[in-house]
Design a protein around this motif. Structure first.
Motif, PDB file in Angstrom:
ATOM      1  N   ALA A   1       0.873  -1.171   0.000  1.00  0.00           N
ATOM      2  CA  ALA A   1       0.000   0.000   0.000  1.00  0.00           C
ATOM      3  C   ALA A   1       0.906   1.216   0.000  1.00  0.00           C
ATOM      4  O   ALA A   1       1.394   1.641   1.040  1.00  0.00           O
ATOM      5  CB  ALA A   1      -0.901  -0.009   1.220  1.00  0.00           C
ATOM      6  N   SER A   2       1.186   1.782  -1.165  1.00  0.00           N
ATOM      7  CA  SER A   2       2.234   2.790  -1.278  1.00  0.00           C
ATOM      8  C   SER A   2       1.820   4.136  -0.718  1.00  0.00           C
ATOM      9  O   SER A   2       2.655   4.945  -0.362  1.00  0.00           O
ATOM     10  CB  SER A   2       2.624   2.962  -2.751  1.00  0.00           C
ATOM     11  OG  SER A   2       1.537   3.417  -3.518  1.00  0.00           O
ATOM     12  N   TYR A   3       0.536   4.420  -0.668  1.00  0.00           N
ATOM     13  CA  TYR A   3       0.129   5.706  -0.124  1.00  0.00           C
ATOM     14  C   TYR A   3       0.491   5.747   1.349  1.00  0.00           C
ATOM     15  O   TYR A   3       0.348   4.786   2.088  1.00  0.00           O
ATOM     16  CB  TYR A   3      -1.378   5.944  -0.306  1.00  0.00           C
ATOM     17  CG  TYR A   3      -2.233   4.738  -0.027  1.00  0.00           C
ATOM     18  CD1 TYR A   3      -2.671   4.451   1.247  1.00  0.00           C
ATOM     19  CD2 TYR A   3      -2.582   3.885  -1.072  1.00  0.00           C
ATOM     20  CE1 TYR A   3      -3.440   3.340   1.503  1.00  0.00           C
ATOM     21  CE2 TYR A   3      -3.343   2.765  -0.815  1.00  0.00           C
ATOM     22  CZ  TYR A   3      -3.775   2.505   0.464  1.00  0.00           C
ATOM     23  OH  TYR A   3      -4.528   1.399   0.703  1.00  0.00           O
ATOM     24  N   ASP A   4       1.046   6.877   1.811  1.00  0.00           N
ATOM     25  CA  ASP A   4       1.608   6.920   3.156  1.00  0.00           C
ATOM     26  C   ASP A   4       0.679   7.583   4.155  1.00  0.00           C
ATOM     27  O   ASP A   4       1.086   7.879   5.267  1.00  0.00           O
ATOM     28  CB  ASP A   4       2.974   7.627   3.143  1.00  0.00           C
ATOM     29  CG  ASP A   4       2.916   8.987   2.460  1.00  0.00           C
ATOM     30  OD1 ASP A   4       1.804   9.515   2.286  1.00  0.00           O
ATOM     31  OD2 ASP A   4       3.979   9.507   2.101  1.00  0.00           O
ATOM     32  N   GLU A   5      -0.569   7.824   3.797  1.00  0.00           N
ATOM     33  CA  GLU A   5      -1.511   8.400   4.728  1.00  0.00           C
ATOM     34  C   GLU A   5      -2.808   7.604   4.691  1.00  0.00           C
ATOM     35  O   GLU A   5      -3.327   7.282   3.639  1.00  0.00           O
ATOM     36  CB  GLU A   5      -1.805   9.865   4.368  1.00  0.00           C
ATOM     37  CG  GLU A   5      -0.593  10.764   4.427  1.00  0.00           C
ATOM     38  CD  GLU A   5      -0.895  12.128   3.852  1.00  0.00           C
ATOM     39  OE1 GLU A   5      -1.323  13.022   4.608  1.00  0.00           O
ATOM     40  OE2 GLU A   5      -0.710  12.290   2.649  1.00  0.00           O
ATOM     41  N   LEU A   6      -3.328   7.289   5.845  1.00  0.00           N
ATOM     42  CA  LEU A   6      -4.612   6.605   5.940  1.00  0.00           C
ATOM     43  C   LEU A   6      -5.428   7.297   7.018  1.00  0.00           C
ATOM     44  O   LEU A   6      -4.936   7.546   8.115  1.00  0.00           O
ATOM     45  CB  LEU A   6      -4.445   5.129   6.304  1.00  0.00           C
ATOM     46  CG  LEU A   6      -3.873   4.191   5.236  1.00  0.00           C
ATOM     47  CD1 LEU A   6      -3.711   2.798   5.811  1.00  0.00           C
ATOM     48  CD2 LEU A   6      -4.762   4.163   4.010  1.00  0.00           C
ATOM     49  N   VAL A   7      -6.672   7.600   6.702  1.00  0.00           N
ATOM     50  CA  VAL A   7      -7.607   8.143   7.681  1.00  0.00           C
ATOM     51  C   VAL A   7      -8.617   7.045   7.973  1.00  0.00           C
ATOM     52  O   VAL A   7      -9.397   6.660   7.104  1.00  0.00           O
ATOM     53  CB  VAL A   7      -8.311   9.408   7.152  1.00  0.00           C
ATOM     54  CG1 VAL A   7      -9.336   9.904   8.167  1.00  0.00           C
ATOM     55  CG2 VAL A   7      -7.290  10.501   6.856  1.00  0.00           C
ATOM     56  N   VAL A   8      -8.577   6.510   9.185  1.00  0.00           N
ATOM     57  CA  VAL A   8      -9.454   5.410   9.586  1.00  0.00           C
ATOM     58  C   VAL A   8     -10.372   5.904  10.691  1.00  0.00           C
ATOM     59  O   VAL A   8      -9.913   6.360  11.736  1.00  0.00           O
ATOM     60  CB  VAL A   8      -8.649   4.191  10.082  1.00  0.00           C
ATOM     61  CG1 VAL A   8      -9.582   3.024  10.406  1.00  0.00           C
ATOM     62  CG2 VAL A   8      -7.617   3.771   9.050  1.00  0.00           C
TER      63      VAL A   8
END
Length: 281
Positions: free
Chosen positions: A72-79
């Motif tokens: 998962a290359s995107y480095d930001e996740l909003v959970v």
């Protein structure tokens, strides 16, 4: 003068690289490499600096995408907890609107991702994109069209989000019971499963292969609840001691799951700002 002209383009180039790579650090590296290549050029031979730089950033980014280990290359996740409300009505999800596209882009092949991002987001002509990819203009248009169908919008409306939840719940229910036929009904034939584990990242493609893995995963017996990952349906499971076990993020298009990202890597989970485990009766 060349440095000043480049600095005037830096923000746009950084935006292009970030959309292609999903990582701020990688985007900065790509832009810096573009500057190094420009500094070695004779400015007199560059008739369109903006186009030249976009082409260079595109080619460098494509090389990075092709050489990158599956993850998962995107480095930001909003959970956030999925309480059934619309993301647009939840202030906690404000940051997720811009990030949701990155989840979908991760399911695209490098050439599809580059064609879609450069043309649809930055209005680069197909002829120029084709030169980067080494493909004809018509073939490049087909790549962008295929990617556009997979993307299908970055922030689903409430009604669509409700339908996506139902598809994800059907998948989770079928995985829990090991219903192979039911799993196949909700999986796109070319579904892509990206698994980020402590041992590294793996990618599985195809409904049959993904369904088989989901049946094995149904034996875990972990407890969890629905969440929104960058504004799209997901699921978060915890161990008995309250530590996070697995985060799943889904991409749903036309009633089928087209991409699944699972994160069970303890280091990655620890770095995320995850909702607390609820108290079950």
């Amino acid at each position: 003068m060349l440095a000043e002209a480049f600095e005037a383009q830096r923000d746009r180039l950084r935006a292009v690289a970030y959309r292609l790579l999903g990582s701020h650090a990688d985007a900065e590296d790509v832009v810096q490499e573009a500057w190094l290549r420009l500094s070695r050029q004779d400015p007199a031979g560059i008739h369109n600096l903006s186009g030249w730089l976009t082409t260079v950033v595109g080619r460098i980014s494509l090389d990075v995408l092709r050489s990158r280990r599956p993850s998962a290359s995107y480095d930001e996740l909003v959970v956030t907890v999925d309480d059934g409300s619309s993301p647009a009505d939840d202030a906690a999800l404000a940051d997720s609107v811009g990030l949701a596209l990155l989840v979908v882009l991760e399911s695209l092949r490098p050439d599809e991702r580059l064609a879609f991002v450069l043309h649809d987001l930055f209005a680069v002509p197909f002829e120029e994109i084709g030169q980067i990819l080494g493909r004809s203009t018509d073939a490049t248009k087909m790549l962008a069209s295929r990617a556009r169908r997979k993307v299908g919008g970055t922030s689903p409306p409430v009604s669509d989000l409700r339908a996506q939840r139902q598809v994800v719940r059907a998948f989770l229910g079928a995985a829990r019971t090991g219903d192979f036929a039911a799993l196949l009904r909700v999986l796109d034939p070319d579904v892509r499963l990206t698994a980020d584990t402590a041992d590294g990242a793996t990618v599985t493609i195809g409904a049959t292969e993904v369904a088989a893995g989901a049946r094995f995963g149904a034996q875990d017996g972990a407890r969890g609840r629905g969440v929104l990952v960058n504004g799209r349906p997901g699921f978060l499971a915890w161990r008995a001691d309250g530590s996070p076990l697995t985060l799943l993020a889904f991409v749903v298009a036309d009633g089928k799951i087209t991409a699944i990202t699972t994160i069970s890597n303890p280091a990655r989970l620890a770095a995320l700002d995850l909702p607390a485990q609820p108290t079950w009766k």
